[in-house]
Design an enzyme around this catalytic site. Structure first.
Site, mmCIF file in Angstrom:
data_model
loop_
_atom_site.group_PDB
_atom_site.id
_atom_site.type_symbol
_atom_site.label_atom_id
_atom_site.label_comp_id
_atom_site.label_asym_id
_atom_site.label_seq_id
_atom_site.Cartn_x
_atom_site.Cartn_y
_atom_site.Cartn_z
ATOM 1 N N ASP A 1 7.562 2.772 -1.962
ATOM 2 C CA ASP A 1 8.079 3.823 -1.713
ATOM 3 C C ASP A 1 9.088 3.867 -0.982
ATOM 4 O O ASP A 1 9.881 4.927 -1.014
ATOM 5 C CB ASP A 1 6.903 3.773 -0.364
ATOM 6 C CG ASP A 1 6.827 2.061 0.343
ATOM 7 O OD1 ASP A 1 7.857 1.208 0.012
ATOM 8 O OD2 ASP A 1 6.750 1.900 1.545
ATOM 9 N N ARG B 1 -0.059 7.061 7.246
ATOM 10 C CA ARG B 1 0.147 7.542 5.477
ATOM 11 C C ARG B 1 -0.066 8.542 5.019
ATOM 12 O O ARG B 1 -0.120 9.209 4.222
ATOM 13 C CB ARG B 1 -1.132 5.694 4.854
ATOM 14 C CG ARG B 1 -0.351 5.202 5.314
ATOM 15 C CD ARG B 1 -1.645 3.469 4.580
ATOM 16 N NE ARG B 1 -1.419 2.238 5.184
ATOM 17 C CZ ARG B 1 0.164 1.752 4.310
ATOM 18 N NH1 ARG B 1 0.801 1.939 4.118
ATOM 19 N NH2 ARG B 1 0.155 0.080 5.108
ATOM 20 N N LYS C 1 0.300 -0.940 0.006
ATOM 21 C CA LYS C 1 -0.144 -0.215 0.117
ATOM 22 C C LYS C 1 0.890 1.160 0.039
ATOM 23 O O LYS C 1 0.353 2.237 0.023
ATOM 24 C CB LYS C 1 -1.026 0.112 1.593
ATOM 25 C CG LYS C 1 -1.459 -1.141 2.153
ATOM 26 C CD LYS C 1 -3.213 -0.965 2.192
ATOM 27 C CE LYS C 1 -2.586 -2.516 3.165
ATOM 28 N NZ LYS C 1 -2.372 -2.176 4.436
ATOM 29 N N ASP D 1 14.663 -0.687 0.752
ATOM 30 C CA ASP D 1 15.439 -0.839 1.850
ATOM 31 C C ASP D 1 16.584 -2.305 1.677
ATOM 32 O O ASP D 1 17.700 -1.897 1.903
ATOM 33 C CB ASP D 1 14.894 -1.413 3.264
ATOM 34 C CG ASP D 1 15.350 -1.591 4.691
ATOM 35 O OD1 ASP D 1 16.358 -0.654 4.784
ATOM 36 O OD2 ASP D 1 14.951 -1.836 5.584
ATOM 37 N N ASP E 1 3.371 3.881 7.058
ATOM 38 C CA ASP E 1 2.871 3.922 7.995
ATOM 39 C C ASP E 1 3.074 3.290 8.436
ATOM 40 O O ASP E 1 4.425 2.355 8.892
ATOM 41 C CB ASP E 1 1.580 2.838 7.669
ATOM 42 C CG ASP E 1 2.175 1.661 7.744
ATOM 43 O OD1 ASP E 1 3.043 1.013 6.425
ATOM 44 O OD2 ASP E 1 1.684 0.553 8.060
HETATM 45 P P1 5GP Z 1 12.928 -4.089 1.577
HETATM 46 O O1 5GP Z 1 12.662 -5.423 1.168
HETATM 47 O O2 5GP Z 1 13.587 -3.419 0.557
HETATM 48 O O3 5GP Z 1 13.740 -4.493 2.166
HETATM 49 O O4 5GP Z 1 11.876 -3.440 2.323
HETATM 50 C C1 5GP Z 1 11.088 -2.729 2.026
HETATM 51 C C2 5GP Z 1 9.547 -2.286 1.978
HETATM 52 O O5 5GP Z 1 10.180 -2.424 3.208
HETATM 53 C C3 5GP Z 1 8.913 -0.788 1.999
HETATM 54 O O6 5GP Z 1 8.444 -1.210 0.825
HETATM 55 C C4 5GP Z 1 8.275 -0.463 3.474
HETATM 56 O O7 5GP Z 1 7.356 -1.595 3.320
HETATM 57 C C5 5GP Z 1 9.550 -1.314 4.438
HETATM 58 N N1 5GP Z 1 10.044 -0.196 5.158
HETATM 59 C C6 5GP Z 1 11.647 -0.188 5.060
HETATM 60 N N2 5GP Z 1 11.082 0.687 5.542
HETATM 61 C C7 5GP Z 1 11.079 1.840 5.675
HETATM 62 C C8 5GP Z 1 10.808 2.642 7.181
HETATM 63 O O8 5GP Z 1 11.358 3.430 6.902
HETATM 64 N N3 5GP Z 1 9.409 3.389 7.231
HETATM 65 C C9 5GP Z 1 8.352 2.197 6.912
HETATM 66 N N4 5GP Z 1 6.711 2.317 7.218
HETATM 67 N N5 5GP Z 1 7.954 1.429 6.590
HETATM 68 C C10 5GP Z 1 9.663 1.275 5.953
HETATM 69 MG MG MG Z 2 6.160 -1.257 1.156
#
Ligand code: 5GP
Ligand code: MG
Length: 183
Positions: A109, A174, A52, A112, A168
């Site tokens: 969004d 959000r 989302k 990470d 969120d």
């Molecule tokens: P990745 O697969 O790149 O490790 O994680 C990405 C997902 O982790 C993003 O789409 C998000 O949903 C969540 N995420 C990572 N860092 C943050 C953050 O600082 N705040 C929020 N709200 N979600 C995060």
């Molecule tokens: Mg996400």
């Protein structure tokens, strides 16, 4: 930057500081829209938002792209038990739009570790799109090696937990028009 004390959207919930202001976001989104417009001189373009978290970013971004395009969304389960043991991400909502022969722009969004994205890209590659690129509002640059680094990035993100502009914490925050760091 200080959080507007009187922001009624927060209603007593604490955020530490504003990391990226509403004005900065709006200006950067316009620049990204221009860059995306310039990058796709021809062919069909399908903008695919990862729900989302990308919903507000997508809605602003596509209005800054000055060429024909289609919009669809997909829902994946990222962390936790929903990731099947084969290592493939599960598409909880699968876009109904045909991907074959189109330029796909995946909109996320925040990147990470990049795990979510690279798995989604593997799944979507099987549908023979013409190209797949990523546009991320925020990039934490945690991973030094990403198989598919985002071509378009809004902002480098501090290594803090961020909320707002789609992001969120337990479905809260959000709707903030800025990105804030949680206490
Ligand atoms: P990745 O697969 O790149 O490790 O994680 C990405 C997902 O982790 C993003 O789409 C998000 O949903 C969540 N995420 C990572 N860092 C943050 C953050 O600082 N705040 C929020 N709200 N979600 C995060
Ligand atoms: Mg996400």
């Amino acid at each position: 930057m200080n959080v507007p004390l009187a922001d009624p959207r927060l209603l007593g919930r604490q955020v530490k500081r504003i990391a990226i202001s509403e004005e900065e976001i709006q200006e950067r989104v316009r620049e990204l829209g221009q860059a995306i417009t310039d990058s796709y001189p021809d062919g069909e373009l399908l903008v695919l938002g990862l729900l989302k978290g990308s919903f507000i970013f997508v809605s602003d971004l596509v209005r800054s792209v000055m060429r024909p395009l289609q919009v669809d969304f997909l829902v994946v389960s990222s962390y936790g038990s929903d990731v099947v043991s084969s290592g493939l991400v599960r598409l909880v909502y699968d876009p109904e739009t045909t991907l074959e022969g189109k330029h796909i722009l995946l909109v996320e969004d925040i990147v990470d570790s990049g795990r979510t994205l690279s798995r989604v890209i593997d799944v979507l590659q099987e549908r023979q799109p013409k190209s797949i690129e990523v546009c991320a509002l925020l990039d934490k640059h945690v991973s030094t090696f990403l198989p598919h680094p985002p071509k378009f990035v809004g902002f480098n993100a501090p290594n803090e937990f961020l909320v707002g502009y789609g992001l969120d914490h337990a479905e809260n925050f959000r709707h903030l028009p800025y990105v804030a760091s949680l206490q």
